[in-house]
Write a protein that holds these residues in place. Structure first.
Motif, PDB file in Angstrom:
ATOM      1  N   GLU A 282     -92.616  73.211 -21.960  1.00 39.06           N
ATOM      2  CA  GLU A 282     -92.552  74.629 -21.509  1.00 39.06           C
ATOM      3  C   GLU A 282     -91.434  75.474 -22.645  1.00 39.06           C
ATOM      4  O   GLU A 282     -90.682  75.963 -22.234  1.00 39.06           O
TER       5      GLU A 282
ATOM      6  N   LYS B 203    -101.161  74.012  -9.541  1.00 35.07           N
ATOM      7  CA  LYS B 203    -100.095  73.937  -8.792  1.00 35.07           C
ATOM      8  C   LYS B 203    -100.748  73.790  -7.043  1.00 35.07           C
ATOM      9  O   LYS B 203    -101.762  74.222  -6.915  1.00 35.07           O
TER      10      LYS B 203
ATOM     11  N   GLU C   5    -100.959  76.387 -16.876  1.00 34.11           N
ATOM     12  CA  GLU C   5     -99.646  77.179 -16.594  1.00 34.11           C
ATOM     13  C   GLU C   5     -99.578  77.466 -15.008  1.00 34.11           C
ATOM     14  O   GLU C   5     -98.458  77.218 -14.654  1.00 34.11           O
TER      15      GLU C   5
ATOM     16  N   ASN D 137     -91.101  68.626  -9.464  1.00 33.98           N
ATOM     17  CA  ASN D 137     -90.713  69.408 -10.465  1.00 33.98           C
ATOM     18  C   ASN D 137     -89.469  70.095  -9.954  1.00 33.98           C
ATOM     19  O   ASN D 137     -89.508  71.070  -8.847  1.00 33.98           O
ATOM     20  N   GLU D 138     -88.553  70.476 -10.646  1.00 34.76           N
ATOM     21  CA  GLU D 138     -87.242  71.209 -10.551  1.00 34.76           C
ATOM     22  C   GLU D 138     -86.838  70.856  -9.052  1.00 34.76           C
ATOM     23  O   GLU D 138     -86.705  71.803  -8.199  1.00 34.76           O
TER      24      GLU D 138
ATOM     25  N   HIS E  64     -99.735  69.579 -14.160  1.00 36.51           N
ATOM     26  CA  HIS E  64     -98.448  70.159 -13.892  1.00 36.51           C
ATOM     27  C   HIS E  64     -98.704  71.092 -12.507  1.00 36.51           C
ATOM     28  O   HIS E  64     -99.757  71.950 -12.874  1.00 36.51           O
TER      29      HIS E  64
ATOM     30  N   TRP F 170     -94.965  77.177 -24.044  1.00 38.55           N
ATOM     31  CA  TRP F 170     -95.353  77.743 -22.634  1.00 38.55           C
ATOM     32  C   TRP F 170     -96.075  79.159 -23.032  1.00 38.55           C
ATOM     33  O   TRP F 170     -95.554  80.192 -22.633  1.00 38.55           O
TER      34      TRP F 170
END
Ligand code: XIL
Length: 445
Positions: A357, A169, A165, A250-251, A202, A404
């Motif tokens: 997610e 990162k 989660e 991501n994003e 992720h 998620w």
């Protein structure tokens, strides 16, 4: 006043007399003699039909009061007009039967549980998500501290793909220059490997998880790019052979305008930073699947258009394998056709589709303070719709559908939106919600 007792009956003829001290003593208003309501009923299973029950109201002190029968929890109320009633269930099962008397000081209620069984063997529906399909994997977002006890049991029974989660990162794995911390990431990967699960990485590059030292990098742009290349190479190489797929960037796209989002990566490496990062990942391990992952790409048409143009650019260089559509949605929105639009764009390009997610808010308007049955059912329907859309994807374009978070109490959304919600498939006591049934129903047709 309410009294509830659990009692089981076998399917042969049985009689129960349900009398409890679920009583109410009424004052006549003048401080005089009171009437005591003692609710009770007798319940028998019909000899003619094993799915039929007969109930007789044996309450005392209820003369002149209105009473209701309820033959299943949450079911419709049926007024007791004659003091007895008959009810036939549609299928074998365990049902709660209640008698509700409207006393002058509120309802007095008594309940019992009956098991009716007509001997017809119904094939039990698949209970576990991962057993409901073999054409894609079922993912769950996990944290290293949530891999034991009930989490462990449910992870093993329902899921076969894990996403960290937050612990994979950059701010967690690369807290200071030259010093990596893979403690939590390793724990998750080791757990997944030990349990024969896929692991989805992720995420390598995300504007929201940049460590301070990277945000304030003191070297030149060239040194920054080398540092990013080293970081991506180090991480991808470390998990080569265990992590099967990575969200590389991501994003990267702004909401509404569809403009490229500003970030330290874009400032330091240029507008083509995205392709550079995918190239670094590809170089580190040519066998892993590389995904672009973003939210609102179902209904935000500008964002979706930019996303597919980035994807096309990466495809032209052989640098992308799939699209992750984050499914942070609610029971009302987005529509099935909006969700289908991102599927169509992904499938028509021959890429893999990840519904990443998934959480389905039931309280986007902040109008409830506890989960209602009606919202839980709407959530089940929305989950079923999403899973049906996913299941209809051609098999070669399927990848995984990732939820998620496990329990409602563990969702990131309550902090994020600052209001209560119940967006996941499990209650806080680890029991499944109707949404969990909806997931399986979608795969059972
Ligand atoms: C969230 C996690 O759920 C939180 O625990 C963390 O603190 C912040 O990030 N889009 C993403 C996910 O791609 O990584 C985010 O996860 C939710 C939004």
């Amino acid at each position: 006043m309410k009294n509830l007792m659990k009692h089981s009956y076998s399917y042969i003829l049985l009689m129960a007399i349900v009398t409890f001290f679920a009583c109410q003593t009424e004052d006549d208003g003048g401080g005089n003699a009171a009437t005591t309501i003692v609710p009770s009923f007798e319940l028998t299973i019909s000899e003619q039909n094993p799915l039929t029950i007969n109930v007789v109201n044996t309450s005392t002190g209820a003369n002149g009061l209105t009473s209701f029968w309820q033959f299943r929890q949450g079911g419709p109320l049926q007024q007791d007009v004659s003091g007895s009633a008959t009810h036939t269930y549609g299928a074998s099962g365990e049902y709660q039967v209640s008698l509700i008397i409207q006393g002058p000081n509120g309802n007095v209620e008594i309940s019992d549980t009956v098991i009716v069984d007509d001997g017809v063997v119904v094939t039990p529906p698949v209970a576990n998500l991962k057993d409901a399909t073999n054409s894609f994997s079922i993912g769950m977002a996990v944290q290293a501290s949530r891999l034991t006890d009930e989490h462990d049991e449910i992870l093993k029974s329902d899921f076969n793909n894990l996403t960290a989660e937050f612990e994979m990162k950059m701010n967690i794995m690369y807290p200071s220059q030259g010093t990596y911390d893979f403690t939590a990431a390793d724990a998750i990967v080791n757990y997944g490997v030990a349990n024969d699960m896929d692991i989805h990485g992720h995420t390598l590059i995300w504007h929201n998880s940049v460590p301070d030292w990277v945000e304030n990098f003191t070297g030149t742009d060239e040194e920054f790019e080398t540092m990013i290349e080293d970081y991506i190479t180090t991480v991808v190489t470390r998990y080569s052979g265990t992590i099967r797929s990575w969200d590389v960037v991501n994003e990267a796209i702004e909401d509404n305008t569809g403009a490229l989002r500003n970030s330290v990566f874009r400032t330091r490496m240029g507008d083509d930073y995205i392709a550079k990062c995918y190239q670094f990942a590809r170089n580190a391990d040519p066998n892993i699947l590389l995904f672009y992952n973003d939210y609102n790409i179902t209904f935000d048409t500008n964002k979706q258009a930019t996303m597919f143009s980035i994807v096309d650019d990466l495809m032209a260089q052989g640098l992308i394998d799939g699209v992750g559509a984050q499914m942070h949605i609610d029971i009302y929105f987005p529509s099935a056709s909006q969700i289908q639009s991102v599927v169509n764009g992904t499938v028509s390009r021959g890429l893999k589709m990840h519904f990443s997610e998934l959480d389905v808010r039931v309280n986007p308007g902040n109008d409830i303070s506890q989960l209602t049955e009606a919202r839980a059912i709407e959530q089940r329907n929305k989950v079923r719709e999403v899973v049906e859309i996913y299941d209809a994807i051609p098999n070669q374009n399927k990848f995984a559908l990732t939820v998620w978070g496990l329990r409602d109490s563990e969702t990131w959304l309550v902090d994020f939106w600052g209001q209560p919600d119940w967006p996941l498939l499990y209650n806080n006591d680890f029991t499944t919600k109707p949404a969990h049934d909806g997931f399986i129903e979608a795969l059972s047709n």
